[in-house]
Motif scaffolding. Structure first.
Motif, PDB file in Angstrom:
ATOM      1  N   MET A 160     -19.175 -10.596   9.162  1.00 34.08           N
ATOM      2  CA  MET A 160     -19.139 -11.775   8.319  1.00 34.08           C
ATOM      3  C   MET A 160     -17.757 -12.396   8.322  1.00 34.08           C
ATOM      4  O   MET A 160     -17.583 -13.585   8.473  1.00 34.08           O
ATOM      5  CB  MET A 160     -19.491 -11.303   6.920  1.00 34.08           C
ATOM      6  CG  MET A 160     -19.758 -12.352   5.957  1.00 34.08           C
ATOM      7  SD  MET A 160     -20.743 -11.605   4.677  1.00 34.08           S
ATOM      8  CE  MET A 160     -19.542 -11.297   3.465  1.00 34.08           C
ATOM      9  N   GLN A 161     -16.746 -11.554   8.135  1.00 28.38           N
ATOM     10  CA  GLN A 161     -15.372 -12.055   8.155  1.00 28.38           C
ATOM     11  C   GLN A 161     -14.465 -10.904   8.549  1.00 28.38           C
ATOM     12  O   GLN A 161     -14.676  -9.759   8.154  1.00 28.38           O
ATOM     13  CB  GLN A 161     -14.977 -12.583   6.771  1.00 28.38           C
ATOM     14  CG  GLN A 161     -15.266 -11.605   5.647  1.00 28.38           C
ATOM     15  CD  GLN A 161     -15.095 -12.227   4.270  1.00 28.38           C
ATOM     16  OE1 GLN A 161     -14.775 -13.396   4.140  1.00 28.38           O
ATOM     17  NE2 GLN A 161     -15.295 -11.449   3.235  1.00 28.38           N
ATOM     18  N   HIS A 162     -13.484 -11.210   9.372  1.00 24.52           N
ATOM     19  CA  HIS A 162     -12.492 -10.209   9.730  1.00 24.52           C
ATOM     20  C   HIS A 162     -11.301 -10.980  10.269  1.00 24.52           C
ATOM     21  O   HIS A 162     -11.464 -11.877  11.078  1.00 24.52           O
ATOM     22  CB  HIS A 162     -13.030  -9.236  10.792  1.00 24.52           C
ATOM     23  CG  HIS A 162     -12.136  -8.045  10.985  1.00 24.52           C
ATOM     24  ND1 HIS A 162     -11.056  -8.072  11.832  1.00 24.52           N
ATOM     25  CD2 HIS A 162     -12.125  -6.823  10.400  1.00 24.52           C
ATOM     26  CE1 HIS A 162     -10.430  -6.889  11.760  1.00 24.52           C
ATOM     27  NE2 HIS A 162     -11.068  -6.113  10.895  1.00 24.52           N
ATOM     28  N   ARG A 206     -16.824  -2.590   4.117  1.00 27.85           N
ATOM     29  CA  ARG A 206     -15.749  -3.263   3.386  1.00 27.85           C
ATOM     30  C   ARG A 206     -14.385  -2.742   3.803  1.00 27.85           C
ATOM     31  O   ARG A 206     -14.232  -1.581   4.161  1.00 27.85           O
ATOM     32  CB  ARG A 206     -15.941  -3.090   1.881  1.00 27.85           C
ATOM     33  CG  ARG A 206     -17.026  -3.997   1.348  1.00 27.85           C
ATOM     34  CD  ARG A 206     -17.242  -3.856  -0.133  1.00 27.85           C
ATOM     35  NE  ARG A 206     -16.066  -4.147  -0.956  1.00 27.85           N
ATOM     36  CZ  ARG A 206     -15.664  -5.366  -1.277  1.00 27.85           C
ATOM     37  NH1 ARG A 206     -16.320  -6.414  -0.840  1.00 27.85           N
ATOM     38  NH2 ARG A 206     -14.614  -5.537  -2.036  1.00 27.85           N
ATOM     39  N   ASP A 207     -13.417  -3.639   3.749  1.00 28.43           N
ATOM     40  CA  ASP A 207     -12.055  -3.275   4.097  1.00 28.43           C
ATOM     41  C   ASP A 207     -11.155  -4.336   3.482  1.00 28.43           C
ATOM     42  O   ASP A 207     -11.552  -5.489   3.368  1.00 28.43           O
ATOM     43  CB  ASP A 207     -11.918  -3.274   5.635  1.00 28.43           C
ATOM     44  CG  ASP A 207     -10.600  -2.653   6.086  1.00 28.43           C
ATOM     45  OD1 ASP A 207      -9.951  -1.967   5.275  1.00 28.43           O
ATOM     46  OD2 ASP A 207     -10.219  -2.861   7.254  1.00 28.43           O
ATOM     47  N   MET A 208      -9.970  -3.958   3.069  1.00 22.84           N
ATOM     48  CA  MET A 208      -9.000  -4.917   2.535  1.00 22.84           C
ATOM     49  C   MET A 208      -9.610  -5.762   1.406  1.00 22.84           C
ATOM     50  O   MET A 208      -9.352  -6.959   1.311  1.00 22.84           O
ATOM     51  CB  MET A 208      -8.502  -5.850   3.650  1.00 22.84           C
ATOM     52  CG  MET A 208      -7.920  -5.082   4.821  1.00 22.84           C
ATOM     53  SD  MET A 208      -7.691  -6.087   6.300  1.00 22.84           S
ATOM     54  CE  MET A 208      -9.366  -6.348   6.879  1.00 22.84           C
ATOM     55  N   GLY A 209     -10.436  -5.119   0.605  1.00 25.54           N
ATOM     56  CA  GLY A 209     -10.967  -5.823  -0.563  1.00 25.54           C
ATOM     57  C   GLY A 209     -11.998  -6.884  -0.253  1.00 25.54           C
ATOM     58  O   GLY A 209     -12.293  -7.719  -1.089  1.00 25.54           O
ATOM     59  N   GLN A 210     -12.528  -6.897   0.965  1.00 24.67           N
ATOM     60  CA  GLN A 210     -13.588  -7.864   1.225  1.00 24.67           C
ATOM     61  C   GLN A 210     -14.699  -7.264   2.071  1.00 24.67           C
ATOM     62  O   GLN A 210     -14.515  -6.249   2.728  1.00 24.67           O
ATOM     63  CB  GLN A 210     -13.041  -9.122   1.880  1.00 24.67           C
ATOM     64  CG  GLN A 210     -12.267  -8.861   3.150  1.00 24.67           C
ATOM     65  CD  GLN A 210     -11.603 -10.132   3.653  1.00 24.67           C
ATOM     66  OE1 GLN A 210     -11.531 -11.116   2.945  1.00 24.67           O
ATOM     67  NE2 GLN A 210     -11.105 -10.116   4.869  1.00 24.67           N
TER      68      GLN A 210
END
Length: 420
Positions: free
Chosen positions: A324-326, A404-408
């Motif tokens: 989704m986002q990275h 999840r990683d880095m709060g997202q």
């Protein structure tokens, strides 16, 4: 209890778009909250300088949340419509609570997406819609809230509706399955009665839309699976694991096993909505007591199943994910946290097996070097500690997860195969 079919409903959307107020309003309009309690909340809200929050107060019955005006825990609230009885899986909006959203939405059959008319699609609207899609929520009702703030303007409504439709198309959520309703949770427009302030809208109210939802198909033929949310010690009973029956039937007298903790015994009592029951089925939130299982033997993230067919524990597993986002790219060796049902475990990307064409699902590239935001892929993941999950094709309820990683939320996925 069981005279009406049961539905689990998630209320999702960006923080401060009015989710709690809508939930309070639904409970209030269906007579699920006594008038005197609302009065009490009204006085309390006024005394704390948060006048107008009384409906939301119905939900936020944790003192800390009241002070902050934020919903944290997933509150299981019950209300009835003519056709169903609903448990509201209240899914919090704040950023650090998306993981609750993941465990929350995975418990829901359908969802109401709340979007504020004066704010439109916000970052969490996007994230929640994406998760709802991945976690298999069947129908989405979109409540365009705070219509009172935009003077009940049809143009504002249409603009937000268009924004949301674009978003639904992006994540390939069938937007025909999505009904849009302009509402004011605060004023009560279009919740149980058609609003006089919006004569231009002739669709159903929120309660009518809830009544029109299709019945969820109960997955009773799958073996028993109860992911554990919490473990309590209750005097006079002992250790009480609490969770939602995802599949199968939990009965007193059953021999059960908790994995990966590998503890088990005989089910002595089962309690639901503070009443003792002989058995519980899919969708029921229960607390139960198992002979010989103590507080330190089991923990959140365990899955309870039959002793003779215990939940599988993955050494590695193959999954299909959508990124989704990275901020950069994902390569083999990346170790984010996987949130699956109630468990949270760090998992390493052991290999990137295939990159897929997100539209058709066909293989675009074998063993890609990296994947990035927008990509769909088949990957092999290795949990850093034992994790109980099931292939999505066998037990869908235990086969979806978020990364999840880095709060997202980086990606969401479903389990294809489990190597025990």
């Amino acid at each position: 209890m069981a005279d009406k079919p049961h539905q689990n409903l998630a209320i999702i959307g960006h923080v401060d778009h009015g989710k709690s107020t809508l939930v309070g309003r639904l409970l209030f309009e269906t007579g699920s909250v006594p008038e005197h309690i609302i009065e009490q909340h009204r006085e309390e809200a006024a005394s704390k300088g948060k006048s107008g929050f009384e409906f939301a107060y119905v939900m936020d019955n944790l003192a800390e949340e009241r002070e902050r005006g934020v919903t944290i825990d997933i509150a299981h609230q019950r209300f009835d419509t003519d056709k169903y009885y609903f448990t509201i899986v209240d899914t919090p909006g704040h950023r650090d609570f998306v993981k609750n959203m993941i465990t929350g939405a995975s418990q829901a059959d359908h969802a109401i997406l709340v979007v504020a008319a004066d704010d439109g699609v916000a970052p969490q609207t996007r994230e929640h819609v994406f998760l709802a899609r991945t976690l298999g929520i069947e129908e989405l009702i979109i409540a365009v809230n705070k219509m009172d703030v935009v003077d009940y303007s049809e143009d504002s409504y249409k603009q937000v509706k268009e924004e949301v439709q674009q978003l639904l198309n992006q994540v390939r959520f069938n937007s025909d399955d999505a009904g849009f309703i302009p509402i004011s949770a605060f004023e009560g427009d279009n919740i149980s009665e058609p609003s006089e302030n919006m004569p231009w809208f002739d669709g159903p109210t929120v309660l009518e839309s809830l009544n029109n939802l299709p019945e969820p198909s109960p997955p009773t033929d799958a073996p028993l699976r109860v992911p554990i949310q919490d473990v309590y010690t209750i005097s006079g009973i002992g250790t009480v694991p609490v969770g939602r029956v995802e599949t199968g039937i939990l009965k007193t007298g059953d021999n059960v096993r908790f994995m990966p903790s590998d503890a088990g015994g005989e089910v002595k009592t089962i309690e639901m909505h503070h009443e003792e029951v002989p058995e519980a089925g899919p969708g029921d939130n229960v607390g139960f007591n198992v002979r010989g299982v103590g507080k330190d033997d089991i923990r959140r993230g365990d899955v309870c199943g039959p002793a003779d067919d215990p939940p599988s524990v993955a050494k590695t597993f193959k999954a299909q994910i959508v990124v989704m986002q990275h901020p950069s790219v994902i390569t083999a060796g990346y170790t984010p946290v996987i949130h699956a049902h109630t468990a949270q475990v760090a998992c390493t990307f052991e290999s990137l097996d295939q990159k897929l064409d997100p539209a058709s699902g066909e293989v675009a590239e074998e063993e890609p070097d990296f994947i990035k935001a927008g990509d769909a892929a088949v990957v092999t993941l290795r949990p850093q500690k034992p994790l109980s999950i099931e292939p999505s094709s066998e037990i869908a309820e235990l086969g979806s997860f978020a990364i999840r990683d880095m709060g997202q939320t980086i990606a969401a996925g479903k389990v294809l195969e489990v190597y025990e």
